[in-house]
Write an enzyme that holds these catalytic residues in place. Structure first.
Site, short mmCIF file in Angstrom:
data_model
loop_
_atom_site.label_atom_id
_atom_site.label_comp_id
_atom_site.label_asym_id
_atom_site.label_seq_id
_atom_site.Cartn_x
_atom_site.Cartn_y
_atom_site.Cartn_z
N ASP A 72 46.01 -1.31 10.08
CA ASP A 72 44.43 -0.65 9.35
C ASP A 72 44.39 -0.95 7.94
O ASP A 72 43.58 0.40 7.62
CB ASP A 72 44.13 0.60 10.24
CG ASP A 72 44.42 0.85 11.12
OD1 ASP A 72 43.55 -0.48 11.77
OD2 ASP A 72 44.25 1.30 12.61
N ASP B 253 41.50 -4.31 18.01
CA ASP B 253 40.69 -3.58 16.21
C ASP B 253 40.49 -4.17 15.12
O ASP B 253 40.02 -4.75 14.08
CB ASP B 253 41.14 -2.12 16.56
CG ASP B 253 41.41 -0.86 17.75
OD1 ASP B 253 41.52 -1.98 18.21
OD2 ASP B 253 41.35 0.08 17.27
N1 GLY Z 1 41.26 1.50 15.27
C1 GLY Z 1 41.45 3.03 15.58
C2 GLY Z 1 39.98 2.97 16.81
O1 GLY Z 1 38.96 2.64 16.91
O2 GLY Z 1 40.66 4.27 17.20
#
Ligand code: GLY
Length: 395
Positions: free
Chosen positions: A111, A171
């Site tokens: 992330d 994501d």
């Molecule tokens: N990227 C993690 C979520 O959207 O919960």
């Protein structure tokens, strides 16, 4: 296989509609009041990723994927008001990102884009902050350390190459703009090449024929071949987790901006139409799109906020004559209208967040029907985009 773009089933649901400028300005006023409360409550550290009883506790910049959104919210407040107090708080965060990436604190995951783009890349773009630029480039290098040649993707979670974590997640389409940006500022195209490979491995596998999306997709670590899709935060392996679908709307657009790839535009339209066909009649997504009118399941307003940002970007690149463009404009205004009317904490005592009724992860039992910091961020971005269509992206 590329999904076909589904038809919009109920065109009347997206007939001509506009939110007034006055209403948008009112929403900004409410949001700024909440941001000011946040500054008072969080001091020089950060809100947790999700609130409890609509009140965020605090955390240091040492874990998770949410801190960048608070810094990013401050950048939006700064740009929308011109008030230096927001800039000063945002800039005061930057050393914590440098420390986090230099010392590799809480970064054993993909992330990096969520953490470093709305914070450090924005700091560089808006103020020329060199420390933010350097931290973001280090974060891009770290992101690429998770790139798997076998399967051509960035591994989302767990230790790199651990077979039980050999998968990508939808994501990450929002993490790879950090790589495209790094390619631009360093002149090293290899960042963009790997980002684009990851983009293709993602959309070729997570997009189903009906344009719904898998949350995660496993690959075979020996052969690199795709194995199977499954969920982590959705209701079922074969359902469309709401926020995952929204990442699958905005993400392809961000690749489109850098690569002008028509496939990315097609995926954006397909995933958007799937969402619009599966929104309930009040336009507020349930946390998983398998739920609809009449369900008592929680909503996830962050799905709306993220998808609105994708659509607001998308309409900038669509031909005026494309019939979907008008539908998207009406859908954005409908979705914003209901968020302003029903999901801002105007009368919620003690709340120190912006957007109510978000759901982080229902199967894991966290952040359900609460403020989640990413939804607050994307609501601000959407509001900013609507107040100033010339807003220059942080992504
Ligand atoms: N990227 C993690 C979520 O959207 O919960």
């Amino acid at each position: 296989m590329l999904p076909n773009i589904p038809e919009i089933k109920d065109q009347a649901k997206y007939s001509e509609f506009r939110v007034s400028r006055e209403k948008l300005e009112h929403a900004l006023k409410v949001s700024l009041k909440q941001i000011d409360k946040g500054i008072a409550d969080f001091g020089d550290i950060f809100p947790m990723e999700f609130s409890k009883g609509n009140v965020y506790g605090t955390m240091q910049n040492v874990a998770g994927w949410g801190n960048g959104f608070w810094t990013g919210i401050l950048w939006h407040a700064y740009e929308l008001t011109g008030d230096d107090k927001y800039k000063e708080v945002a800039l005061s965060h930057i050393p914590s990102y440098t420390k986090r990436i230099t010392e590799k604190i809480g970064v054993n995951h993909h992330d990096m884009g969520f953490l470093f783009t709305p914070s450090c890349v924005a700091a560089y773009k808006l103020t020329g902050n060199e420390e933010g630029k350097a931290a973001a480039i280090m974060a891009a290098d770290h992101l690429l350390s998770r790139y798997q040649e076998k399967g051509e993707f960035i591994q989302a979670w767990g230790n790199v190459s651990d077979p039980k974590d050999y998968r990508l997640i939808v994501d990450c389409l929002l993490n790879i703009p950090l790589l495209y940006w790094t390619a631009e500022v360093t002149g090293d195209e290899s960042y963009a090449v790997k980002a684009f490979k990851h983009f293709n491995s993602t959309v070729d596998n997570v997009c189903r024929a009906d344009a719904s999306t898998y949350h995660t997709y496993y690959f075979d670590p020996e052969t690199g071949l795709p194995v199977r899709g499954c969920t982590h935060q959705g209701a079922y392996d074969d359902s469309a987790w709401g926020r995952g679908q929204a990442w699958g709307i905005y993400g392809p657009l961000l690749t489109y901006i850098y690569k002008k790839d028509e496939k990315a535009m097609k995926i954006f339209k397909a995933t958007t139409n799937y969402l619009l066909n599966n929104l309930p009649s009040d336009y507020v997504a349930y946390w998983d799109l398998c739920f609809n009118d009449g369900s008592d399941q929680p909503r996830d307003t962050s799905t709306n906020a993220i998808a609105m940002c994708g659509m607001l970007e998308g309409i900038k690149h669509m031909d005026e004559s494309d019939p979907l463009r008008a539908i998207y404009v009406n859908a954005i205004h409908r979705m914003m209208d209901v968020l302003i009317d029903r999901h801002l904490p105007e009368n919620v005592e003690n709340s120190n967040g912006i957007l109510l009724n978000q759901t982080y992860a229902l199967p894991q039992g966290i952040g359900i029907d609460e403020h989640n910091i990413w939804g607050d961020y994307f609501f601000m971005e959407a509001l900013h985009r609507m107040l100033d269509p010339d807003w220059a992206l942080y992504w």
